[in-house]
Design a protein around this motif. Structure first.
Motif, PDB file in Angstrom:
ATOM      1  N   LYS A   4       4.583  10.982  -4.054  1.00 31.07           N
ATOM      2  CA  LYS A   4       4.002   9.707  -3.623  1.00 31.07           C
ATOM      3  C   LYS A   4       4.695   8.485  -4.220  1.00 31.07           C
ATOM      4  O   LYS A   4       4.742   7.428  -3.605  1.00 31.07           O
ATOM      5  CB  LYS A   4       2.509   9.663  -3.979  1.00 31.07           C
ATOM      6  N   ILE A   5       5.184   8.625  -5.440  1.00 27.78           N
ATOM      7  CA  ILE A   5       5.738   7.433  -6.113  1.00 27.78           C
ATOM      8  C   ILE A   5       7.265   7.466  -6.150  1.00 27.78           C
ATOM      9  O   ILE A   5       7.928   6.500  -5.797  1.00 27.78           O
ATOM     10  CB  ILE A   5       5.232   7.328  -7.578  1.00 27.78           C
ATOM     11  N   LEU A   6       7.798   8.599  -6.602  1.00 32.81           N
ATOM     12  CA  LEU A   6       9.230   8.609  -6.912  1.00 32.81           C
ATOM     13  C   LEU A   6      10.113   8.820  -5.686  1.00 32.81           C
ATOM     14  O   LEU A   6      11.109   8.119  -5.507  1.00 32.81           O
ATOM     15  CB  LEU A   6       9.529   9.685  -7.971  1.00 32.81           C
ATOM     16  N   THR A   7       9.769   9.787  -4.856  1.00 34.67           N
ATOM     17  CA  THR A   7      10.683  10.159  -3.772  1.00 34.67           C
ATOM     18  C   THR A   7      10.683   9.189  -2.582  1.00 34.67           C
ATOM     19  O   THR A   7      11.771   8.838  -2.105  1.00 34.67           O
ATOM     20  CB  THR A   7      10.370  11.586  -3.284  1.00 34.67           C
TER      21      THR A   7
ATOM     22  N   SER B 240       2.021  20.337 -12.632  1.00 37.04           N
ATOM     23  CA  SER B 240       0.765  20.535 -11.915  1.00 37.04           C
ATOM     24  C   SER B 240       0.731  19.718 -10.626  1.00 37.04           C
ATOM     25  O   SER B 240       1.704  19.098 -10.235  1.00 37.04           O
ATOM     26  CB  SER B 240      -0.384  20.079 -12.818  1.00 37.04           C
ATOM     27  N   LYS B 241      -0.427  19.708 -10.018  1.00 35.27           N
ATOM     28  CA  LYS B 241      -0.622  18.922  -8.798  1.00 35.27           C
ATOM     29  C   LYS B 241      -0.287  17.450  -9.059  1.00 35.27           C
ATOM     30  O   LYS B 241       0.316  16.769  -8.222  1.00 35.27           O
ATOM     31  CB  LYS B 241      -2.084  19.080  -8.363  1.00 35.27           C
ATOM     32  N   LEU B 242      -0.667  17.000 -10.267  1.00 36.08           N
ATOM     33  CA  LEU B 242      -0.416  15.605 -10.621  1.00 36.08           C
ATOM     34  C   LEU B 242       1.089  15.298 -10.615  1.00 36.08           C
ATOM     35  O   LEU B 242       1.510  14.244 -10.153  1.00 36.08           O
ATOM     36  CB  LEU B 242      -1.007  15.334 -12.017  1.00 36.08           C
ATOM     37  N   SER B 243       1.880  16.261 -11.137  1.00 36.17           N
ATOM     38  CA  SER B 243       3.344  16.082 -11.124  1.00 36.17           C
ATOM     39  C   SER B 243       3.841  15.949  -9.697  1.00 36.17           C
ATOM     40  O   SER B 243       4.647  15.072  -9.378  1.00 36.17           O
ATOM     41  CB  SER B 243       4.063  17.283 -11.727  1.00 36.17           C
ATOM     42  N   HIS B 244       3.370  16.842  -8.858  1.00 35.81           N
ATOM     43  CA  HIS B 244       3.821  16.823  -7.464  1.00 35.81           C
ATOM     44  C   HIS B 244       3.442  15.512  -6.794  1.00 35.81           C
ATOM     45  O   HIS B 244       4.222  14.940  -6.038  1.00 35.81           O
ATOM     46  CB  HIS B 244       3.227  18.019  -6.699  1.00 35.81           C
TER      47      HIS B 244
END
Lengths: 363, 334
Positions: B22-25, B13-17
């Motif tokens: 925002k955090i991982l990439t 979902s949006k949360l995954s994106h």
């Protein structure tokens, strides 16, 4: 590292080994009672430094190894009770009983937890008041005072859910039993270091006096052990058996009076069942009447299936010093640390495990 | 954004994106990763090395590192031990619901820092979230690709009689650091994990010698396992001198206390090499210049005796067989 490196000094060790070879002429059969000594001897290659006329035998001094099948079966049966948490030292986990092991009981859903000390077991009891927390109390006189302290602590805190399955054993009666069996003609005993730190050396005096056996208490570093062997050989060559202490930095003749007092304030001496030796009167401990409410034997009623010994397993003879592990047909074949048939292959201080891990250089 | 990982963070979902973008990439981004296609696309030529490993360390933070640094080092080191120059790494996270996002940030930051130190790029990744209790906080899988210079053949099967065995430094530090953290043991001499990327060390060794026959990082099972693997794979004997093996005093003390043998305890930033005798000194000197191998030492040699076995010359001048470890490591009871 200070206080360790001195006792692993190659110069000292070689000098002692040469001295032993120089003075030793008579055949000498020496038994190290303690599993800690067996491991140190194998790990450092001490046997390879000794002349051929000195034979080293391993004794029954590994608490896991001498725990009788029935006692393991009982612990397993307790683990299957509802609302019971078993706490145990790690070595006990894999020991095969008649039909199963605590490890298997855990896989089948038993709540069995490894602890490093009795204090951990008490903490589990404090945090899980709905559970009955049973500590499997195995060990010799070295462990007994710590279990006594835990019982006193539980009483002080009024912990109602802490219990001890008391399978503690005393060292001197087992030594005497081995001597009385007359199967091994010993000339000398390397007496246990840590046990002697607690009980002192008086109990060994009858071995020297009545059985003519040289006795020296040893520490656990290679120089400690070589020094003890040297002292034993001097006694044997001079036909002068007596009790001496090589481990003077750890052991006093009278032992540790405070620990002894603690131990005897909580436990009475009682009979115990030893794997490989059988029932020996006055060779174990039982909680005193005053502390009976902590006694798992009294509190829990479990049915124990008939005891069965593993066919072909010769742990009993290994424990009595009659055979070396390599003489057992199962050793290294069916019986390996990953799949132990007998307890001597399980414990890190078991004779078979030590032979397996550190190899027999001459094999 | 919530301060803990929710199941929805793994739902696509949006949360995954948000989590990914925002955090991982951002910390680890690069030209290949930023295309955000289904696969990383790049060109390579020559002999390649390819490896994968999963990381389930407990606790995920330990003295000297965390699971993120470990996951990069492990794969970089596996590639390096084949003589490969590590280039590209994948990063797959299996997160237990409830993990604090700040902890995840710290771990990703360690991944960035370690990848940067090793000179590798994270070019593809994946994130899954599982229900509470179905994983232990965070599991990581990394895979890696590296290139091997033409003519280079390094293998555990290549040790030859006469080779010197070189160890890059003190043993047992990672295992004891994790164990003392896990068991809440505190030692006066703190034990810190040696977790480190060894690719630069290996390239410095290869720069001075073309006679490095075997390389391996002694992880689980410790030094004893690696030596036994060399002896078995190469069909040679190996003799090691106990007093030549560097061991930090804190590790020795902790092992004494717990009844463990440092020869069997895991390392994450050490290597063992079998090197032709004529090049041993050169290689050793080069190693000692590297910050992760200042204590490198020749600890023994490859022999033609007792093939397939390792003989340990003990500290007191005797000899015994040094076998593979058996079973799990359990504390002693008396």
């Amino acid at each position: 590292m200070r206080f360790i490196d001195e006792f692993r000094d190659v110069g000292l060790a070689q000098k002692l080994a040469q001295k032993i070879t120089g003075i030793s002429h008579k055949p000498a059969r020496l038994m190290e009672f303690c599993g800690g000594h067996t491991v140190a001897i194998m790990r450092n290659g001490i046997r390879q430094l000794l002349p051929d006329n000195i034979e080293m035998l391993s004794g029954p001094g590994c608490p896991v190894c001498v725990t009788a099948n029935r006692d393991i079966d009982k612990a397993i049966a307790l683990a299957s009770l509802p609302d019971v948490t078993i706490t145990t030292f790690g070595d006990m986990l894999k020991v095969p009983g008649s039909y199963s092991s605590l490890q298997k009981a855990r896989a089948e859903g038993g709540d069995i937890r490894i602890v490093y000390s009795t204090q951990d077991a008490l903490q589990i009891a404090r945090e899980n008041t709905q559970q009955s927390v049973i500590f499997i109390g195995i060990g010799f006189e070295t462990t007994a005072p710590t279990i006594a302290a835990a019982v006193l602590q539980a009483e002080k805190e009024n912990l109602k859910n802490f219990f001890v399955l008391c399978q503690l054993k005393m060292t001197p009666p087992a030594m005497k039993a081995i001597l009385d069996l007359g199967e091994v003609n010993l000339n000398g005993i390397i007496c246990p270091g840590h046990v002697s730190a607690i009980i002192g050396t008086r109990s060994y005096e009858s071995y020297a006096r009545d059985y003519g056996i040289a006795c020296v208490v040893a520490g656990f570093e290679p120089v400690d052990i070589l020094q003890a062997i040297e002292m034993l050989i001097v006694q044997i060559e001079n036909n002068n058996p007596q009790v001496e202490i090589a481990y003077t930095r750890g052991v006093k003749p009278e032992g540790n009076l405070k620990a002894l007092e603690l131990m005897h304030s909580v436990f009475d001496v009682a009979g115990a069942s030893w794997r490989g030796i059988g029932d020996i009167p006055n060779s174990g401990f039982k909680l005193k009447e005053k502390y009976v409410r902590f006694d798992a034997d009294e509190e829990f009623d479990v049915e124990i299936p008939p005891v069965k010994e593993a066919p072909g397993c010769r742990c009993g003879e290994v424990l009595r010093g009659i055979i070396r592990p390599t003489e057992c047909k199962l050793f290294r074949k069916l019986c390996v640390p990953e799949n132990p048939i007998g307890p001597c292959m399980v414990s890190s201080e078991g004779t078979c495990a030590a032979y397996y891990q550190y190899g027999d250089f001459d094999e | 954004m919530n301060d803990r990982i929710l199941l929805a963070h793994g739902s696509g979902s949006k949360l995954s994106h948000d989590l990914i973008e925002k955090i991982l990439t951002p910390p680890i981004n690069n030209a290949i990763l930023s295309r955000m296609d289904d696969s990383a696309v790049f060109e390579l030529s020559g002999k390649l090395a390819f490896t994968t490993d999963s990381y389930v360390v407990n606790p995920i933070f330990f003295p000297g590192g965390n699971i993120g640094r470990l996951a990069v080092c492990g794969t970089v080191n596996d590639l390096s031990m084949s003589g490969a120059k590590p280039l590209y790494i994948s990063l797959a996270l299996i997160i237990e619901e409830g993990l604090e996002i700040d902890e995840l940030r710290k771990i990703v930051e360690s991944v960035r820092e370690t990848a940067e130190e090793a000179g590798v790029q994270i070019v593809t990744g994946d994130t899954k979230v599982v229900n509470r209790g179905k994983a232990d906080r965070l599991f990581i899988n990394t895979a890696g690709i590296g290139v091997i210079s033409a003519g280079l053949d390094i293998s555990g099967s290549n040790a030859r009689e006469g080779d010197k065995i070189i160890l890059s430094g003190g043993i047992g530090e990672h295992g004891m650091a994790v164990m003392s953290q896990r068991e809440g043991l505190q030692f006066r001499l703190p034990v810190v994990s040696d977790c480190a990327p060894l690719n630069k060390l290996v390239s410095e060794m290869l720069a001075v010698s073309s006679n490095i026959h075997s390389l391996r990082d002694p992880t689980r099972g410790g030094l004893a396992s690696t030596l036994n693997e060399f002896a078995g794979q190469s069909g040679v004997g190996i003799t090691i001198e106990e007093d030549k093996i560097p061991i930090h005093d804190g590790v020795r003390g902790a092992c004494e206390l717990l009844g463990l043998d440092p020869l069997y305890i895991a390392n994450e930033g050490k290597l063992v090499a079998a090197v032709a005798p004529e090049d041993a000194q050169k290689v050793l000197s080069a190693m000692r210049m590297n910050k992760y191998a200042g204590q490198a030492a020749v600890i023994g040699e490859v022999t033609g005796e007792r093939k397939g076995r390792v003989v340990l010359k003990t500290r007191i001048g005797s000899s015994r067989i040094l076998d593979m470890p058996t079973g799990e490591i359990l504390p002693r009871i008396c």
